[in-house]
Design a protein around this motif. Structure first.
Motif, PDB file in Angstrom:
ATOM      1  N   THR A 160       0.744  -1.159  -0.082  1.00 14.09           N
ATOM      2  CA  THR A 160      -0.034   0.036   0.058  1.00 14.09           C
ATOM      3  C   THR A 160       0.864   1.197  -0.099  1.00 14.09           C
ATOM      4  OG1 THR A 160      -1.814   1.084   1.260  1.00 14.09           O
ATOM      5  CG2 THR A 160      -0.288   0.175   2.631  1.00 14.09           C
ATOM      6  N   ALA A 161       0.378   2.257  -0.227  1.00 15.78           N
ATOM      7  CA  ALA A 161       1.112   3.678  -0.500  1.00 15.78           C
ATOM      8  C   ALA A 161       2.126   3.501  -1.506  1.00 15.78           C
ATOM      9  CB  ALA A 161       1.511   4.071   0.917  1.00 15.78           C
ATOM     10  N   VAL A 162       2.115   2.902  -2.668  1.00 16.56           N
ATOM     11  CA  VAL A 162       2.854   2.729  -3.705  1.00 16.56           C
ATOM     12  C   VAL A 162       2.362   3.627  -4.661  1.00 16.56           C
ATOM     13  CG1 VAL A 162       4.142   1.380  -5.425  1.00 16.56           C
ATOM     14  CG2 VAL A 162       3.821   0.413  -3.283  1.00 16.56           C
ATOM     15  N   THR A 163       3.121   4.735  -5.113  1.00 14.65           N
ATOM     16  CA  THR A 163       2.625   5.953  -6.086  1.00 14.65           C
ATOM     17  C   THR A 163       2.439   5.051  -7.281  1.00 14.65           C
ATOM     18  OG1 THR A 163       3.537   7.434  -4.807  1.00 14.65           O
ATOM     19  CG2 THR A 163       2.862   8.214  -7.084  1.00 14.65           C
ATOM     20  N   ASP A 164       3.660   4.753  -7.921  1.00 12.70           N
ATOM     21  CA  ASP A 164       3.522   4.001  -9.403  1.00 12.70           C
ATOM     22  C   ASP A 164       4.099   2.653  -9.410  1.00 12.70           C
ATOM     23  OD1 ASP A 164       3.977   3.791 -12.052  1.00 12.70           O
ATOM     24  OD2 ASP A 164       4.830   5.808 -12.290  1.00 12.70           O
ATOM     25  N   LEU A 170       6.872  -3.499 -10.061  1.00 13.69           N
ATOM     26  CA  LEU A 170       5.860  -4.247  -9.178  1.00 13.69           C
ATOM     27  C   LEU A 170       4.659  -4.648 -10.161  1.00 13.69           C
ATOM     28  CD1 LEU A 170       6.046  -2.554  -5.536  1.00 13.69           C
ATOM     29  CD2 LEU A 170       7.484  -4.575  -6.400  1.00 13.69           C
ATOM     30  N   ALA A 171       4.423  -3.985 -11.044  1.00 14.26           N
ATOM     31  CA  ALA A 171       3.376  -4.174 -11.936  1.00 14.26           C
ATOM     32  C   ALA A 171       3.531  -3.755 -13.404  1.00 14.26           C
ATOM     33  CB  ALA A 171       2.185  -3.415 -11.588  1.00 14.26           C
ATOM     34  N   GLY A 172       3.146  -4.400 -14.465  1.00 13.74           N
ATOM     35  CA  GLY A 172       3.180  -4.214 -15.840  1.00 13.74           C
ATOM     36  C   GLY A 172       2.417  -3.199 -16.104  1.00 13.74           C
ATOM     37  N   ALA A 173       2.433  -2.405 -17.489  1.00 11.17           N
ATOM     38  CA  ALA A 173       1.750  -1.361 -17.637  1.00 11.17           C
ATOM     39  C   ALA A 173       0.381  -1.338 -17.811  1.00 11.17           C
ATOM     40  CB  ALA A 173       2.048  -0.921 -19.185  1.00 11.17           C
ATOM     41  N   ASP A 174      -0.232  -2.691 -17.836  1.00 16.07           N
ATOM     42  CA  ASP A 174      -2.070  -2.887 -17.764  1.00 16.07           C
ATOM     43  C   ASP A 174      -2.256  -3.054 -16.309  1.00 16.07           C
ATOM     44  OD1 ASP A 174      -0.658  -5.200 -17.472  1.00 16.07           O
ATOM     45  OD2 ASP A 174      -1.788  -6.340 -18.840  1.00 16.07           O
ATOM     46  N   GLY A 175      -1.350  -3.092 -15.461  1.00 16.33           N
ATOM     47  CA  GLY A 175      -1.911  -3.021 -13.930  1.00 16.33           C
ATOM     48  C   GLY A 175      -1.673  -4.706 -13.383  1.00 16.33           C
ATOM     49  N   MET A 331      -4.763 -10.487  -9.033  1.00 11.94           N
ATOM     50  CA  MET A 331      -5.459  -9.211  -8.771  1.00 11.94           C
ATOM     51  C   MET A 331      -4.450  -7.962  -9.144  1.00 11.94           C
ATOM     52  SD  MET A 331      -7.025  -9.611  -4.990  1.00 11.94           S
ATOM     53  CE  MET A 331      -5.835 -10.221  -4.184  1.00 11.94           C
ATOM     54  N   ASN A 332      -5.105  -7.144  -9.913  1.00 13.17           N
ATOM     55  CA  ASN A 332      -4.169  -6.081 -10.379  1.00 13.17           C
ATOM     56  C   ASN A 332      -4.278  -4.980  -9.233  1.00 13.17           C
ATOM     57  OD1 ASN A 332      -4.443  -7.266 -12.803  1.00 13.17           O
ATOM     58  ND2 ASN A 332      -4.985  -5.379 -13.996  1.00 13.17           N
ATOM     59  N   PHE A 333      -3.357  -4.100  -9.223  1.00 17.74           N
ATOM     60  CA  PHE A 333      -3.348  -3.144  -8.101  1.00 17.74           C
ATOM     61  C   PHE A 333      -4.499  -2.184  -8.276  1.00 17.74           C
ATOM     62  CE2 PHE A 333      -0.961  -0.798 -11.311  1.00 17.74           C
ATOM     63  CZ  PHE A 333      -1.560   0.479 -11.116  1.00 17.74           C
TER      64      PHE A 333
END
Length: 372
Positions: A160-164, A170-175, A331-333
């Motif tokens: 949590t509290a990860v701006t980007d 931590l995630a791909g361009a599609d979340g 689960m996407n962010f």
């Protein structure tokens, strides 16, 4: 004759004993030879399980997550400041909403890294050694460290509290998650913030921003500010720091160049916000926050997020993983999309500024004093 009777009595007792033994086997089942039974027991032990009794008790390690009656989680927080504290509080509330309650069926291991990457790594290694069921990483640096340890030890991570999350890898361009890791983003509502600053300060030309050069979340936000500022008649001036020790000199430099300052969710800067506020107040320069806690302690206003709500959202995601309903990788962010206006009338009075009526009409929370 006596000896013959005694012999018959002993023979009858032996037959009775043998009948009793055979009666303890499953009724209606063919008798098993002892070698087969021993092999089955040995096989169960080799799989990490012990023989369960009729009540179903046994080694919890053989149970699926959904069957577990209690959980142990590690919460690692990168720095000590109000917004991250609110995330942690909300996270536990979100878990409780899903029936996972600290002190009842949840054991919480909590550590704070005090904005030190080395300590963050030690914390995560310690959580892994205690075989926690899940790790919660609060703020970008902690989330990155948690994932590095979690993927080696097969421990799911919720952040949590990860701006980007994309910039933090931590995630791909599609979340989509890069592995067994997901969570919530506190992406700043930068356009709404610029609109709010323009409404409050119609004559301002420059906005100062301090940021930590090693925090990818801050680099991402700075870039977005610079791309959008011109549309609202602003120029962004920024200064980078490495540690909290750099804050006083950086603040002095920034206050010489800017008509106002706006804060990011930069962990190192926010942890030293009182220093910046004190210096800005002496020069009568407004400081805008990025969330409610910053406004409480002396920022003039913010179009920001409610970090307790963000934490709750994260806790609900963690509950789904713990219960075995979903994997983190499925689960996407998630992002809280609605920003709210927060204002501090005591700060406005000190600066000789009147907060616009249209903003005041939509205020979510208004503070009339500066919290120490």
């Amino acid at each position: 004759m006596k000896k013959s009777v005694k012999t018959l009595f002993l023979a009858a007792a032996a037959v009775s004993l043998l009948a009793g033994c055979s009666g303890s086997s499953n009724s209606g089942s063919a008798p098993q030879n002892s070698q087969t039974a021993d092999t089955q027991t040995s096989s169960a032990a080799s799989e990490g399980g012990t023989s369960a009794d009729a009540g179903g008790s046994g080694d919890t390690g053989s149970q699926s997550p959904a069957d577990k009656k209690s959980y142990t989680i590690g919460i690692g927080q990168f720095a000590a400041h109000g917004s991250l504290d609110n995330c942690r509080e909300g996270f536990l509330l979100g878990l409780a909403e899903e029936g996972i309650v600290e002190g009842e069926n949840l054991t919480v291991l909590y550590e704070n890294a005090q904005a030190d990457g080395g300590i963050a790594s030690q914390i995560m290694t310690n959580f892994a050694s205690q075989k926690v069921d899940l790790i919660c990483g609060i703020a970008t640096p902690m989330a990155q460290t948690a994932y590095g340890v979690g993927r080696r030890q097969n421990i799911p991570v919720i952040y949590t509290a990860v701006t980007d999350p994309e910039a933090a890898e931590l995630a791909g361009a599609d979340g989509t998650p890069v592995g067994e890791i997901t969570g919530t983003s506190d992406k700043l509502p930068i356009i709404q913030q610029l609109e709010m600053i323009r409404a409050v300060l119609p004559d301002a030309k420059t906005i100062g921003i301090m940021y930590t050069t090693s925090e990818v979340n801050s680099l991402s936000a700075i870039q977005e500010y610079k791309e959008a500022a011109g549309d609202y008649g602003f120029e962004i001036v920024d200064v980078g720091i490495s540690t909290t020790a750099d804050v006083p000199l950086a603040a002095d430099s920034l206050l010489e160049k800017a008509d106002c300052i706006t804060n990011l969710t930069d962990n190192t800067v926010v942890a030293s916000l009182p220093v910046i506020l004190d210096k800005a107040a002496r020069k009568n320069i407004p400081v805008f926050g990025s969330e409610i806690e910053q406004v409480k302690i002396g920022c003039l206003a913010a179009m920001g997020l409610d970090y307790v709500d963000l934490g709750k959202q994260t806790g609900r995601m963690a509950a789904a993983v713990l219960k075995g309903e979903k994997k983190a990788s499925e689960m996407n962010f998630e992002v809280i999309k609605e920003a709210a206006f927060y204002g501090n009338t005591q700060v406005a009075e000190n600066l000789g500024i009147t907060l616009p009526d249209d903003l005041m009409a939509s205020v979510k929370e208004l503070f009339t004093e500066i919290e120490q």
